[in-house]
Design an enzyme around this catalytic site. Structure first.
Site, short mmCIF file in Angstrom:
data_model
loop_
_atom_site.label_atom_id
_atom_site.label_comp_id
_atom_site.label_asym_id
_atom_site.label_seq_id
_atom_site.Cartn_x
_atom_site.Cartn_y
_atom_site.Cartn_z
N ALA A 130 -62.93 -32.87 -120.73
CA ALA A 130 -64.22 -33.29 -120.23
C ALA A 130 -64.52 -34.71 -120.29
CB ALA A 130 -65.35 -32.65 -121.10
N ASP A 131 -64.05 -35.26 -121.18
CA ASP A 131 -63.92 -36.65 -121.03
C ASP A 131 -63.22 -37.72 -120.02
OD1 ASP A 131 -65.52 -37.85 -123.18
OD2 ASP A 131 -64.13 -37.52 -124.49
N SER A 132 -61.97 -36.82 -119.60
CA SER A 132 -61.17 -37.40 -118.63
C SER A 132 -61.69 -37.14 -117.50
CB SER A 132 -59.80 -36.89 -118.81
OG SER A 132 -59.00 -37.21 -120.12
N GLY A 143 -64.46 -39.46 -116.82
CA GLY A 143 -64.01 -40.65 -116.72
C GLY A 143 -63.33 -41.04 -115.19
#
Length: 404
Positions: free
Chosen positions: A171-173, A176
């Site tokens: 989710a973070d990647s 980003g």
């Protein structure tokens, strides 16, 4: 002068006011494209990835993984002098990326309107769980929240079982990556029109955009997407199957002919020639109807197989099959090494190490040669060469705690 590294973003300066993973990941992608990315840090407000589980804040694995090819400058943003210094730097920059807590950037006096006053052409990329506007924009959260609120976690799991969720880093990647893409698109627009802009990137909306098929299914058929493991509406078998030594084999049959090849392979191994003509599996409709039996049959065969050898045999026969790689497999994968996916970079202590590179190859690529920076490693460059401060002025700022 920005540092010259080649690549399509050579000459572009990015300022990072970011924490943890998603924001730094956006900056990492831009640095891999050749931008000069400067992280703003301070001793009094360290990124948790610099200090989590380590004694040396310059050698934290998490920080080193997501911040290669960047510069680090120390500015205490809790001081008026620090904010003034940062505004001077933003006036000489192209992109600002921030993923601070909701409202923090405005409380610091660094909202878009103020930054735009010193640099009308700035690309101001703001990253938040719910974005910068809307009734829930005040809320914050981490990657498990992004995945859960988007509906994605609700479909990750096996049929008939409770959702298993997903690893936090994806989710973070993804968040980003969306921020980096939007920033580059806005940069292209500025180069064409001269206009900067504010970019509002929502983690929840980014992840929700991956759920289009499930949303459409609900809209058209009044059907809620349920967990279905690795199954596919138009292929069977389609999944991962246990092998020897706790390894797994991934395979998919695109049509009846592919299933016949798989069936013959299994039959030759277990001595059941009738499998290829078994009416329960002869057509896609039949295989979908008996999918649990099909998966059980394949698993019974695969548990006696070496994953790499089984995958090679099936691939040779034209079947989409592969061993499911672990992190150890990835590190030792000669194909990835041959493609320079793990570039060697110099570290701040004078050594070198391999890092995970970008997922692209460009004929005019940026040089990737530097590891993650030490805290404040590039203070002299930022304050001296970019902002033109003398040695004496820099010393006074350090003594006052502005650049620590």
């Amino acid at each position: 002068m920005t540092q010259q590294r080649g690549g399509p973003l050579q000459g572009i300066r990015v300022i990072e006011l970011t924490k943890v993973w998603a924001g730094p990941y956006a900056g990492k992608l831009l640095s891999f494209l050749g931008a000069e990315v400067i992280r703003i840090e301070s001793e009094g407000s360290l990124d948790v990835t610099r200090i989590y589980g380590v004694d040396d804040l310059n050698k934290a694995p998490g920080f080193m993984a997501v911040n290669p090819q960047k510069l680090s400058a120390q500015i205490n943003m809790k001081s008026e002098q620090g904010i003034a210094l940062l505004l001077d730097l933003l006036a000489k920059s192209d992109i600002l990326i921030e993923n601070l807590r909701p409202g923090a950037i405005e409380r610091l006096g660094l909202g878009y309107e103020r930054v735009k006053n010193v640099n009308p052409g700035i690309i101001f990329t703001s990253m938040g769980m719910y974005g910068a506007a809307g009734p829930l924009a005040y809320q914050t959260g981490y990657a498990p929240c992004f995945a859960a609120l988007s509906g994605l976690s609700s479909v990750v799991g096996y049929e008939g079982e409770a959702p298993g969720g997903m690893n936090v880093r994806y989710a973070d990647s993804t968040f980003g990556t969306a921020a980096a893409l939007a920033s580059v698109a806005a940069l292209r627009h500025r180069n064409r029109t001269g206009e900067g802009q504010f970019i509002d990137v929502s983690a929840v909306e980014t992840m929700t955009s991956m759920m289009g098929d499930a949303i459409m299914k609900s809209t058209l058929n009044d059907e809620i997407q349920a967990c279905d493991g690795n199954r596919h509406a138009e292929m069977a078998p389609h999944g991962v199957y246990p092998c020897q030594n706790s390894e797994w084999l991934a395979l998919a049959a695109k049509d009846d002919d592919a299933w016949a090849v798989i069936a013959n392979t299994i039959a030759a191994s277990v001595g059941k020639p009738e499998l290829a003509t078994d009416p329960r599996f002869a057509t896609l409709a039949a295989r979908k109807q008996h999918e649990a039996e099909l998966d059980s049959l394949i698993s019974h065969w695969s548990t006696c197989q070496d994953a790499s050898e089984a995958a090679a045999e099936l691939q040779h026969a034209g079947i989409a099959a592969s061993k499911s790689f672990t992190s150890l497999d990835l590190i030792s994968d000669q194909h990835l090494w041959a493609r320079s996916f793990y570039p060697e970079v110099s570290t701040s202590d004078g050594n070198s190490r391999a890092i995970v590179g970008p997922g692209w190859k460009m004929s005019r690529a940026a040089q990737i040669h530097a590891g993650a920076p030490r805290l404040g490693e590039h203070n002299h460059y930022v304050f001296g060469e970019i902002l033109g401060l003398s040695e004496g002025e820099q010393a006074k700022l350090a003594e006052a705690g502005v650049t620590r």
